[in-house]
Design a protein around this motif. Sequence first.
Motif, PDB file in Angstrom:
ATOM      1  N   SER A  45      23.742   8.296  44.775  1.00  0.00           N
ATOM      2  CA  SER A  45      25.085   8.860  44.865  1.00  0.00           C
ATOM      3  C   SER A  45      25.582   9.031  46.296  1.00  0.00           C
ATOM      4  CB  SER A  45      25.122  10.196  44.113  1.00  0.00           C
ATOM      5  OG  SER A  45      24.005  10.986  44.424  1.00  0.00           O
ATOM      6  N   LYS A  48      29.367   9.628  47.399  1.00  0.00           N
ATOM      7  CA  LYS A  48      30.108  10.067  46.215  1.00  0.00           C
ATOM      8  C   LYS A  48      30.304  11.580  46.227  1.00  0.00           C
ATOM      9  CE  LYS A  48      28.436   6.352  43.296  1.00  0.00           C
ATOM     10  NZ  LYS A  48      27.564   5.983  42.198  1.00  0.00           N
ATOM     11  N   GLU A  49      31.429  11.999  45.665  1.00  0.00           N
ATOM     12  CA  GLU A  49      31.654  13.424  45.465  1.00  0.00           C
ATOM     13  C   GLU A  49      30.958  13.822  44.172  1.00  0.00           C
ATOM     14  OE1 GLU A  49      35.270  16.657  45.193  1.00  0.00           O
ATOM     15  OE2 GLU A  49      35.561  14.786  46.292  1.00  0.00           O
ATOM     16  N   VAL A  50      30.175  14.881  44.251  1.00  0.00           N
ATOM     17  CA  VAL A  50      29.392  15.334  43.105  1.00  0.00           C
ATOM     18  C   VAL A  50      29.809  16.769  42.776  1.00  0.00           C
ATOM     19  CG1 VAL A  50      27.053  15.699  42.226  1.00  0.00           C
ATOM     20  CG2 VAL A  50      27.480  13.860  43.855  1.00  0.00           C
ATOM     21  N   THR A  75      30.345  16.126  48.847  1.00  0.00           N
ATOM     22  CA  THR A  75      30.172  14.690  49.014  1.00  0.00           C
ATOM     23  C   THR A  75      28.835  14.436  49.699  1.00  0.00           C
ATOM     24  OG1 THR A  75      32.551  14.370  49.194  1.00  0.00           O
ATOM     25  CG2 THR A  75      31.153  12.591  50.017  1.00  0.00           C
TER      26      THR A  75
END
Length: 126
Positions: A45, A48-50, A75
């Motif tokens: 990830s 990526k924004e999680v 992120t």
Amino acid sequence: MDFPAALKYTKDHEWIKVEGDVAYIGITEFAQRELGDIVYIDISSLGKEVAKDEVFGTVEAVKTVSDLFMPVAGTITELNPALDKEPELVNSDPYGDGWMVKVTLTNAADVDSLLSAESYQSLIGV
């Protein structure tokens, strides 16, 4: 077992160290002991924004695979490159060289809902 007071903890056994709007995240000494010998970390990830409580990867031990849950929204800006060649760093130094990801916080207030070292110890019965 060690429970650094400067860190925050989750019920899912992740720890977080916040430095401004950036945070380092890993799994606790308790978690790595429960898992046993760590053989592989899978985090795909990067960039990526999680969301808070979302799965951001897995940690594989000799006998099991466990999900990693994001303690705060953010992120993922960096993966610990040392874990590619030495995933066992999570076992030998879970709060230092065994960190897993670095994130830029979306909402710093998320940290306020996490457990203190004392609360985490109570949760796991230590």
